[in-house]
Scaffold this motif. Structure first.
Motif, short mmCIF file in Angstrom:
data_model
loop_
_atom_site.label_atom_id
_atom_site.label_comp_id
_atom_site.label_asym_id
_atom_site.label_seq_id
_atom_site.Cartn_x
_atom_site.Cartn_y
_atom_site.Cartn_z
N PRO A 270 0.81 -1.23 0.00
CA PRO A 270 0.00 0.00 0.00
C PRO A 270 0.84 1.28 0.00
N THR A 271 0.41 2.23 -0.82
CA THR A 271 1.12 3.50 -0.96
C THR A 271 0.70 4.47 0.14
N ALA A 272 1.39 5.60 0.22
CA ALA A 272 1.05 6.63 1.19
C ALA A 272 -0.37 7.13 0.96
N GLU A 273 -0.77 7.30 -0.29
CA GLU A 273 -2.12 7.74 -0.60
C GLU A 273 -3.14 6.71 -0.13
N GLU A 274 -2.86 5.45 -0.38
CA GLU A 274 -3.78 4.40 0.04
C GLU A 274 -3.89 4.32 1.56
N ARG A 275 -2.78 4.51 2.24
CA ARG A 275 -2.83 4.50 3.70
C ARG A 275 -3.63 5.68 4.24
N GLU A 276 -3.53 6.82 3.55
CA GLU A 276 -4.29 8.00 3.98
C GLU A 276 -5.79 7.76 3.78
N VAL A 277 -6.15 7.16 2.66
CA VAL A 277 -7.56 6.85 2.41
C VAL A 277 -8.06 5.82 3.43
N LEU A 278 -7.22 4.84 3.74
CA LEU A 278 -7.59 3.85 4.76
C LEU A 278 -7.85 4.53 6.10
N ALA A 279 -7.00 5.50 6.47
CA ALA A 279 -7.18 6.21 7.74
C ALA A 279 -8.52 6.95 7.75
N ARG A 280 -8.89 7.54 6.61
CA ARG A 280 -10.18 8.23 6.53
C ARG A 280 -11.33 7.23 6.57
#
Length: 328
Positions: A200-210
């Motif tokens: 998972p990329t940084a963007e994907e991790r950010e979306v996961l956090a949201r």
């Protein structure tokens, strides 16, 4: 042969177990690609090691031991596929929900696979070859085509080695690969070729956090804000699937609305090199957050475009507890 190999093939069962055990996890991933089921892959590996031990006198030492194990494992998977022929082959329009035996693969176990000694920086399990969409497409192939494609395009074997693996001619193996590639090209999304991150990329991790935050606050608007218009939600064990954001809105209402089953706590994880979240539910009157489901997300351009939902029975493989303490 090495000293360990000599002892193993001389009949030392402990040495054989040590020798074969070095390849156990990668064999499991190979069987998982063939079968799309974590549990079926475990059974296949057990049978592979048993067959290898029983047929050790047939190993001539001229081929690599690893390749010999892969050949046995492939035959085991072909046998298992024939045994489960009652399971329908997915059509081009099928969702993961139609693949009732589909199971996720914990990234923490993928990370256990060591790269080859001569390629210490190699990515052992590419995202493209373990992602759920790829696995679903693989299952549409006849079993021998599937095996041929995995050998050539995933393992990087030569045409000759692939033919040996399948006990066929080079021409027949090449033909199987060509037909398999044509089918996969029709079934896989075009943008999949642009994936480069092994996890998972940084963007994907950010979306996961949201995604996690929206669930824990029971905020339907926040969850909808990160969902793509073509959102698809699939639940393989239950043959359920919903396509399009509008079709998924009742799911948001059920999860977050006033008549919801309870409150949520989510734990971030990853499966098949994709972001995932383990959900725990605390029902009214209860004081414990109990394991409920595992969502594997496919994120594209900052939006969740697909959610594949599995039951809490998958939690142990991810090292997840069956409940969370009240102060979590």
């Amino acid at each position: 042969m090495t000293t360990l190999e000599e002892a193993a093939f001389a009949g030392d069962e402990s040495a054989f177990a040590d020798l074969a055990g070095q390849h156990r996890r990668e064999l499991h991933v190979h069987c998982y690609r063939m079968l799309a089921s974590f549990d079926d892959a475990e059974d296949a590996v057990q049978e592979t090691l048993l067959r290898a031990w029983r047929s050790r006198d047939q190993y001539d030492g001229r081929t690599f031991f690893r390749a010999w194990l892969y050949r046995i494992a492939t035959n085991v998977c072909l046998d298992l596929t024939r045994q489960r022929n009652r399971r329908p082959v997915p059509a081009a329009t099928d969702s993961p929900g139609e693949l009732v035996w589909l199971q996720p693969y914990p990234d923490r176990l993928l990370d256990e696979i060591a790269p080859p000694a001569d390629q210490p920086d190699a990515v052992v399990v590419d995202r493209e070859t373990i992602e759920l969409t790829f696995l679903i497409a693989l299952q549409a192939l006849p079993a021998r085509q599937r095996a041929a494609l995995i050998a050539r395009d995933v393992l990087g074997w030569s045409a000759a080695d692939t033919a040996t693996l399948l006990d066929t001619s080079v021409a027949a193996a090449n033909s199987a690969v060509q037909r398999a590639r044509a089918t996969m090209q029709q079934r896989l999304p075009v943008h999949r070729a642009d994936w480069s991150a092994p996890r998972p990329t940084a963007e994907e991790r950010e979306v996961l956090a949201r995604f996690i935050d929206a669930h824990e606050r029971c905020d339907a608007e926040a969850a909808i804000a990160i969902a793509g218009e073509e959102l698809r939600v699939s639940m393989p064990p239950d043959r359920l699937s919903f396509t399009g954001l509008r079709a998924c809105l009742p799911l948001f209402e059920r999860a977050f609305g006033p008549d919801r089953d309870g409150d949520w706590r989510l734990v971030p994880t990853s499966a098949n090199r994709l972001p995932a979240a383990a959900s725990y539910l605390k029902r009214p009157g209860d004081s414990i957050w109990r394991a409920f489901k595992l969502d594997v997300l496919w994120v594209d351009h900052g939006k969740v475009v697909e959610i594949t939902t599995f039951g809490a029975s998958r939690f142990p493989g991810f090292g997840l507890p069956d409940q969370l303490s009240p102060d979590r």
